[in-house]
Design a protein around this motif. Structure first.
Motif, mmCIF file in Angstrom:
data_model
loop_
_atom_site.group_PDB
_atom_site.id
_atom_site.type_symbol
_atom_site.label_atom_id
_atom_site.label_comp_id
_atom_site.label_asym_id
_atom_site.label_seq_id
_atom_site.Cartn_x
_atom_site.Cartn_y
_atom_site.Cartn_z
ATOM 1 N N VAL A 55 12.515 11.343 -3.270
ATOM 2 C CA VAL A 55 11.351 11.459 -2.592
ATOM 3 C C VAL A 55 9.976 11.385 -3.148
ATOM 4 C CG1 VAL A 55 10.070 13.300 -1.204
ATOM 5 C CG2 VAL A 55 12.584 13.207 -0.852
ATOM 6 N N ALA A 56 10.037 11.813 -4.300
ATOM 7 C CA ALA A 56 8.645 11.304 -4.932
ATOM 8 C C ALA A 56 8.410 9.894 -5.225
ATOM 9 C CB ALA A 56 8.511 12.354 -6.313
ATOM 10 N N ALA A 57 9.474 9.029 -5.633
ATOM 11 C CA ALA A 57 9.563 7.772 -6.030
ATOM 12 C C ALA A 57 9.053 7.043 -4.714
ATOM 13 C CB ALA A 57 10.698 7.123 -6.384
ATOM 14 N N PHE A 58 9.781 7.473 -3.604
ATOM 15 C CA PHE A 58 9.425 6.690 -2.236
ATOM 16 C C PHE A 58 8.063 6.877 -1.956
ATOM 17 C CE2 PHE A 58 14.205 6.349 -1.789
ATOM 18 C CZ PHE A 58 14.124 5.098 -2.111
ATOM 19 N N TYR A 59 7.940 8.254 -2.113
ATOM 20 C CA TYR A 59 6.168 8.468 -1.571
ATOM 21 C C TYR A 59 5.286 7.646 -2.242
ATOM 22 C CZ TYR A 59 2.315 11.341 -0.257
ATOM 23 O OH TYR A 59 1.004 11.625 0.308
ATOM 24 N N GLY A 60 5.580 7.696 -3.774
ATOM 25 C CA GLY A 60 4.660 6.689 -4.741
ATOM 26 C C GLY A 60 4.636 5.440 -4.253
ATOM 27 N N LEU A 61 5.754 4.759 -3.884
ATOM 28 C CA LEU A 61 5.972 3.447 -3.595
ATOM 29 C C LEU A 61 5.120 3.267 -2.201
ATOM 30 C CD1 LEU A 61 9.458 2.441 -4.427
ATOM 31 C CD2 LEU A 61 7.513 1.159 -5.302
ATOM 32 N N GLY A 62 5.192 4.331 -1.174
ATOM 33 C CA GLY A 62 4.744 4.085 -0.016
ATOM 34 C C GLY A 62 3.061 3.958 -0.087
ATOM 35 N N LEU A 63 2.773 4.924 -1.060
ATOM 36 C CA LEU A 63 1.159 5.098 -1.257
ATOM 37 C C LEU A 63 0.643 3.803 -1.914
ATOM 38 C CD1 LEU A 63 0.436 8.614 -2.764
ATOM 39 C CD2 LEU A 63 0.014 7.800 -0.505
ATOM 40 N N ALA A 64 1.697 3.184 -2.834
ATOM 41 C CA ALA A 64 1.275 1.733 -3.634
ATOM 42 C C ALA A 64 1.374 0.790 -2.607
ATOM 43 C CB ALA A 64 2.155 1.709 -4.699
ATOM 44 N N LEU A 73 6.518 -4.849 -4.492
ATOM 45 C CA LEU A 73 6.713 -3.404 -4.181
ATOM 46 C C LEU A 73 7.663 -3.068 -3.062
ATOM 47 C CD1 LEU A 73 3.206 -2.001 -4.575
ATOM 48 C CD2 LEU A 73 4.950 -1.742 -6.299
ATOM 49 N N LEU A 74 7.598 -3.882 -2.217
ATOM 50 C CA LEU A 74 8.617 -3.645 -1.037
ATOM 51 C C LEU A 74 9.685 -3.926 -1.316
ATOM 52 C CD1 LEU A 74 8.984 -3.124 2.132
ATOM 53 C CD2 LEU A 74 8.466 -5.656 2.390
#
Length: 101
Positions: A55-64, A73-74
């Motif tokens: 969850v943290a990794a995907f949240y960070g990727l979403g913000l980036a 990134l996608l």
């Protein structure tokens, strides 16, 4: 706990739904997040850390991705998501098939 168990149907689901509708709207997603972690932790507690990490990794990727729209990134996010799905859902099947050949 499974979706058809007595614990889920008569305890977990009613309490979760009741609290959800009693909470202010801004707290509802957090409540569902916590109850989801509890639900999956009930079945296999060792995977809660993995879920929190993903969850943290995907949240960070979403913000980036929001800040900088990048195909790299996608692709990284898709590869991570599909990789986790493969490892935890299909790896045993794949290994059994390869060993059977």
């Amino acid at each position: 706990m499974v979706f058809s168990s007595i614990e889920f149907l008569f305890y977990f689901l009613p309490v979760t739904a009741a609290v959800y509708f009693l909470l202010p709207e801004k707290w509802r997603n957090g409540w569902l997040f916590l109850t989801s972690l509890f639900f999956y932790g009930w079945g296999e507690p060792r995977y809660v850390a993995l879920m929190l990490g993903s969850v943290a990794a995907f949240y960070g990727l979403g913000l980036a991705l929001e800040r900088r729209r990048s195909k790299g990134l996608l692709i990284l996010g898709l590869a991570l998501g599909l990789g986790l799905l493969f490892v935890f859902k299909y790896a045993d099947f794949a290994l059994e098939t390869v060993n059977g050949l």
